[in-house]
Design a protein around this motif. Sequence first.
Motif, short mmCIF file in Angstrom:
data_model
loop_
_atom_site.label_atom_id
_atom_site.label_comp_id
_atom_site.label_asym_id
_atom_site.label_seq_id
_atom_site.Cartn_x
_atom_site.Cartn_y
_atom_site.Cartn_z
N ASP A 298 6.67 66.39 -38.57
CA ASP A 298 7.22 65.90 -37.31
C ASP A 298 6.72 64.48 -36.99
OD1 ASP A 298 8.63 66.32 -34.89
OD2 ASP A 298 6.70 66.53 -33.88
N PHE A 299 5.39 64.28 -37.00
CA PHE A 299 4.89 62.97 -36.60
C PHE A 299 5.04 61.92 -37.71
CE2 PHE A 299 2.13 60.15 -34.07
CZ PHE A 299 2.78 60.33 -32.86
N ASP B 262 4.51 64.74 -49.69
CA ASP B 262 4.19 65.89 -48.83
C ASP B 262 3.99 67.10 -49.75
OD1 ASP B 262 4.82 66.56 -45.55
OD2 ASP B 262 4.66 68.28 -46.92
N HIS C 159 5.11 69.87 -49.18
CA HIS C 159 6.46 70.44 -49.23
C HIS C 159 7.42 69.28 -49.51
CE1 HIS C 159 5.28 74.31 -47.45
NE2 HIS C 159 4.52 73.62 -46.61
N HIS D 245 10.32 68.16 -47.28
CA HIS D 245 10.14 67.35 -46.06
C HIS D 245 10.33 65.87 -46.38
CE1 HIS D 245 7.42 70.77 -44.32
NE2 HIS D 245 8.68 71.13 -44.49
N THR E 15 -0.66 63.67 -42.41
CA THR E 15 -0.76 65.09 -42.76
C THR E 15 -1.38 65.83 -41.59
OG1 THR E 15 -3.02 64.88 -43.54
CG2 THR E 15 -1.28 64.45 -45.15
N ASP F 27 -4.51 67.81 -39.86
CA ASP F 27 -5.83 67.19 -39.73
C ASP F 27 -6.71 67.29 -40.98
OD1 ASP F 27 -4.87 66.94 -37.17
OD2 ASP F 27 -6.22 68.42 -36.30
N HIS G 263 -6.54 64.49 -43.55
CA HIS G 263 -6.82 63.08 -43.21
C HIS G 263 -7.91 62.48 -44.08
CE1 HIS G 263 -5.11 63.50 -38.80
NE2 HIS G 263 -4.24 63.81 -39.73
N GLU H 139 -3.65 59.20 -38.95
CA GLU H 139 -3.41 59.84 -37.65
C GLU H 139 -4.72 60.35 -37.02
OE1 GLU H 139 -1.82 60.31 -35.10
OE2 GLU H 139 -0.20 59.05 -35.78
N LYS H 140 -4.66 60.60 -35.73
CA LYS H 140 -5.77 61.21 -35.00
C LYS H 140 -5.66 62.72 -35.09
CE LYS H 140 -4.45 63.43 -32.04
NZ LYS H 140 -3.54 64.64 -32.03
N ILE I 82 3.32 73.14 -39.05
CA ILE I 82 3.80 73.70 -40.32
C ILE I 82 2.62 74.37 -41.03
CG2 ILE I 82 4.66 73.04 -42.61
CD1 ILE I 82 6.30 70.81 -40.93
N TRP J 39 -1.34 74.95 -38.99
CA TRP J 39 -2.59 74.19 -39.07
C TRP J 39 -3.25 73.97 -37.70
CZ3 TRP J 39 -2.73 69.55 -36.47
CH2 TRP J 39 -1.49 68.98 -36.13
N ARG K 96 -10.37 73.47 -34.82
CA ARG K 96 -9.59 72.52 -34.03
C ARG K 96 -9.63 72.89 -32.55
NH1 ARG K 96 -4.28 69.99 -32.58
NH2 ARG K 96 -4.23 68.04 -33.73
N HIS L 280 -7.46 62.03 -27.38
CA HIS L 280 -6.73 60.92 -26.74
C HIS L 280 -7.41 60.53 -25.42
CE1 HIS L 280 -3.34 60.50 -29.37
NE2 HIS L 280 -2.90 61.72 -29.20
N HIS M 229 3.97 57.24 -27.24
CA HIS M 229 3.57 57.42 -28.65
C HIS M 229 3.98 56.16 -29.42
CE1 HIS M 229 3.28 61.61 -27.28
NE2 HIS M 229 2.34 61.67 -28.19
#
Length: 351
Positions: free
Chosen positions: A14-15, A36, A38, A41, A76, A78, A81, A98-99, A166, A169, A175, A184, A299
């Motif tokens: 998504d991101f 990816d 997958h 994707h 990906t 987390d 990363h 990414e964060k 997906i 995760w 997390r 954030h 974003h």
Amino acid sequence: MDKKIRYAVIGCGDFGGNHLYSLVQIDEIEVVALMDLHIEHCEEKKATYKLSNANCYDNLEEMFEKEDFDVALVATSDRGHAPSTIYALQHGKHVVCEKPMSLFVDECVDMVKAADEAGKHLLVGQVCRYAPGFMKAKELVEDGVIGELYFVESEYAHDYLGLDGIDGWRTDVEREPIIGGACHAIDLLRWIAGDPIETTAYSNHKNLKDWPTNDTTVAIFKFPNNVIGKVFTSIGCKREYTMRTVLYGTKGTIIVDNTNPDLILYLEQIDGAPFAAGQVKGLSEKTVKHMIKVEIANHNVYEEHKSMIAAIKDGAPIKTTGREGARTVCVCRAVVQSAKEGKTVQIEYPV
Ligand SMILES: NC(=O)c1ccc[n+]([C@@H]2O[C@H](COP(=O)([O-])OP(=O)(O)OC[C@H]3O[C@@H](n4cnc5c(N)ncnc54)[C@H](O)[C@@H]3O)[C@@H](O)[C@H]2O)c1
């Protein structure tokens, strides 16, 4: 025309798609590869963003062997990363990651070290620093408009029901919401008020019953210069997403949310005040309320990539470096420790 900066995208969920939406709008950038676990994707994003020249991979090493590129975008989940970022840096690429930079401080330290050793740029996607409302708020604080800060607060309330990601995760036992989402809010307050010195936190778990982590946390902080602060997060809340942030100063107060086009500024009415007055019910005669229009762009990854280009081409500073991303994770981890152990924790910054 200057040579384009070539990107490979690692993580096409998504991101990753949100990044691609911006990447294809930036003339200086060409996306040459997608990777990816997958591969479907990658194929889907390749079609959506009309990347006919980009090759798709489901193997990181193979992509690095076959493709020539400048920047790896790591979007990906987390846990991917740190390994993807370190691999890319060690293979001579700049990285936009990414964060949260990682769920663990020691991995963040390794990522910063890898960037230093490679002499490459590492930008972490703490995207609130690119949101126009938050940028305006920081500018007002720095210009002294609200006087001396004494209390700062932010929140990250986001209904995660059905948002486990997906392969699930987001339900990773490590997390905690203060890391995954409220990094954030913490990063934003660090940017404005400096690195907090200590924290005391409480968590509970009443909403997302089948998730392995707490779903709600409140943390209070001591910041430098005797500023105190608070961050609230809930990922089980029944409401719209918000990152409402309030900055209290001795001459005024700012209320800003990256979902609201109006930044509210309360100011002591003194001669020569920089904004026109407008009396409001409920305020003392000496305090006036001003509304400042801001773009939402909550974003704003477009500006992250513009920042990476400026760093590569002109050596321009990046405001969300690996070190900044790492220090935010240090604070998040201290909050988790405080809530778990039931005591105040002094925050350590190994980077
Ligand atoms: N900056 C923001 O505000 C923001 C918003 C949403 C998500 N994010 C972050 O972006 C990342 C991705 O989130 P998402 O919403 O796209 O998740 P997602 O579940 O939609 O997609 C994740 C993708 O990564 C792939 N993947 C997982 N591990 C991989 C690996 N080791 N190598 C290659 N691909 C791998 C998955 O197959 C999947 O396609 C997360 O770290 C998340 O925290 C940031």
